[in-house]
Design an enzyme around this catalytic site. Structure first.
Site, mmCIF file in Angstrom:
data_model
loop_
_atom_site.group_PDB
_atom_site.id
_atom_site.type_symbol
_atom_site.label_atom_id
_atom_site.label_comp_id
_atom_site.label_asym_id
_atom_site.label_seq_id
_atom_site.Cartn_x
_atom_site.Cartn_y
_atom_site.Cartn_z
ATOM 1 N N ARG A 23 -3.188 6.715 -4.162
ATOM 2 C CA ARG A 23 -4.519 6.230 -3.813
ATOM 3 C C ARG A 23 -5.469 6.582 -4.946
ATOM 4 O O ARG A 23 -5.864 7.722 -5.123
ATOM 5 C CB ARG A 23 -4.977 6.862 -2.492
ATOM 6 C CG ARG A 23 -6.439 6.615 -2.185
ATOM 7 C CD ARG A 23 -6.826 7.083 -0.796
ATOM 8 N NE ARG A 23 -6.465 8.458 -0.483
ATOM 9 C CZ ARG A 23 -7.151 9.528 -0.887
ATOM 10 N NH1 ARG A 23 -8.202 9.400 -1.653
ATOM 11 N NH2 ARG A 23 -6.761 10.730 -0.528
ATOM 12 N N HIS A 79 -10.360 8.579 -0.188
ATOM 13 C CA HIS A 79 -9.742 8.207 1.088
ATOM 14 C C HIS A 79 -10.574 7.131 1.781
ATOM 15 O O HIS A 79 -10.046 6.162 2.311
ATOM 16 C CB HIS A 79 -9.638 9.438 1.983
ATOM 17 C CG HIS A 79 -9.233 9.130 3.381
ATOM 18 N ND1 HIS A 79 -7.942 8.781 3.728
ATOM 19 C CD2 HIS A 79 -9.950 9.100 4.528
ATOM 20 C CE1 HIS A 79 -7.888 8.557 5.027
ATOM 21 N NE2 HIS A 79 -9.085 8.739 5.544
ATOM 22 N N TYR A 96 -10.527 17.942 -4.487
ATOM 23 C CA TYR A 96 -9.172 18.391 -4.181
ATOM 24 C C TYR A 96 -8.088 17.862 -5.120
ATOM 25 O O TYR A 96 -6.927 18.227 -4.977
ATOM 26 C CB TYR A 96 -8.810 18.037 -2.729
ATOM 27 C CG TYR A 96 -8.948 16.575 -2.357
ATOM 28 C CD1 TYR A 96 -7.944 15.666 -2.639
ATOM 29 C CD2 TYR A 96 -10.093 16.117 -1.702
ATOM 30 C CE1 TYR A 96 -8.064 14.331 -2.302
ATOM 31 C CE2 TYR A 96 -10.219 14.778 -1.347
ATOM 32 C CZ TYR A 96 -9.197 13.892 -1.643
ATOM 33 O OH TYR A 96 -9.332 12.571 -1.299
#
Length: 367
Positions: free
Chosen positions: A262, A266, A275
């Site tokens: 990805r 998100h 992160y």
């Protein structure tokens, strides 16, 4: 990397995966998943991915401008979605999650319908029976149960069709997925489970969710599983086509894990810089699915500059259409939320609707 002339690639965890098109745009073959394509078909796959990426980017921009409440981008996952979507037949039925914009494109769902859902303007999005493409489900896990139930139904009807169900690596930790696998295998249901492993369940890496590759889970239920290069549109097409054909032939379910990444957050409410590293993203940019097919088309002489310019122009026209379409969408009446919960009037919903109207009237009186 590629071992000699074999079409088995390796990723950092050293798990082999099916690959028909290398990141450098080199075409390779696989004995179990043959794929013959014409130049027109290859150009069509490129067009699908490029246009999906363009309207996906426009939707992200529209959300940033306050025109959409949320958007879940599929940037980087176009090959997994287009390849698997183009493997289906019109009579097959598809159960997406909420990010399968490329698959929706292959099923003929207008991108404006997708964006209307995220704008809160159409309270559902589209008629799933028009394209055999179910409504998005933002709760992860349940679409697999829905898909298995549908597959059991068409099996009993004797229909010559298969069901394709999408989920992500995050959903693989849900109990619903295990239950779907159980019902699918004991009933030999004609369903294909397609996991887009983009390696991040929001901020949770796959390594925290499983100690073994996701595709190997199917062995515990007694049906086959395979890992495919999710950034290789040809491999995704060939493997999914094979899985659907065996499902239609009465050979039962199959699990496909499309190993991809990805590239975007998100969702537009997420900040992936908290992160994951820039170096990680840069590594996957070198495996870009759209660029991979472009390199092959150029090297093999199956597309020229005029073709790519035409697709780019078509993308801009599509972006303008969805931009204007989203901004001109009428706001639904607030009570529309209650009108289609049940096919017939329901006492509890009617009571809630009356309470809501009373609340609205109280606000108007205060104003």
């Amino acid at each position: 990397m590629i071992r000699g002339d074999e079409s088995v690639a390796e990723i950092p965890d050293h798990t082999p995966m099916i690959q028909l098109l290398t990141p450098e745009g080199e075409r390779v073959s696989h004995p179990d998943y043959p794929l013959d394509t014409t130049a027109e078909e290859l150009r069509g796959l490129y067009r699908d991915m490029a246009l999906t990426r363009r309207f996906d980017a426009e939707a992200t921009a529209l959300q940033r401008q306050g025109e959409l409440g949320l958007w879940a981008s599929c940037l980087g996952q176009e090959a997994a979605q287009i390849g698997s979507g183009r493997a289906t037949r019109p009579e097959d039925y598809v159960f997406p999650c909420y990010r399968e914009h490329g698959t929706a494109w292959t099923r003929g769902v207008d991108p404006l319908r997708l964006m209307g859902l995220y704008r809160g303007a159409n309270n559902g999005g589209w008629d799933p029976n028009e394209n055999n493409f179910h409504l998005y489900t933002l709760v992860i896990g349940p679409p697999l149960l829905h898909a298995v139930g549908y597959a059991m139904g068409v099996q009993r009807d004797g229909a010559d069709m298969a069901v394709l169900s999408y989920f992500g690596d995050g959903a693989s930790s849900q109990g619903d997925v295990a239950e779907a696998f159980t019902f699918a295998t004991v009933n030999n249901a004609p369903v294909v489970f397609f996991c887009q492993n983009n390696q991040w369940a929001i901020s949770t890496p796959t390594s925290v969710q499983t100690r073994h590759p996701i595709y190997r889970r199917s062995a515990g239920w007694g049906f086959p599983g395979v890992r495919v290069d999710g950034n290789d549109v040809l491999a995704c097409l060939a493997v999914t086509r094979h899985a659907l054909e065996r499902a239609r032939a009465g050979e039962g379910p199959m699990l496909i894990e499309a190993f991809t990444y990805r590239m975007a957050p998100h969702a537009t409410s997420d900040d992936p810089t908290r992160y994951r590293t820039d170096a990680e993203r840069a590594e996957w940019e070198r495996r870009d699915p759209v660029e991979r097919l472009r390199l092959y088309l150029v090297a093999s002489g199956q597309a020229d500059d005029a073709f790519f310019a035409e697709v780019a122009e078509e993308g801009e026209k599509l972006a303008r259409r969805v931009r204007e379409g989203v901004r001109s969408m009428p706001d639904p009446a607030p009570t529309d939320l209650f009108d289609h919960v049940y096919a017939e009037e329901h006492a509890v919903v009617a009571e809630e609707r009356a309470d809501f109207l009373a609340f609205q009237e109280s606000l108007a009186a205060e104003g």
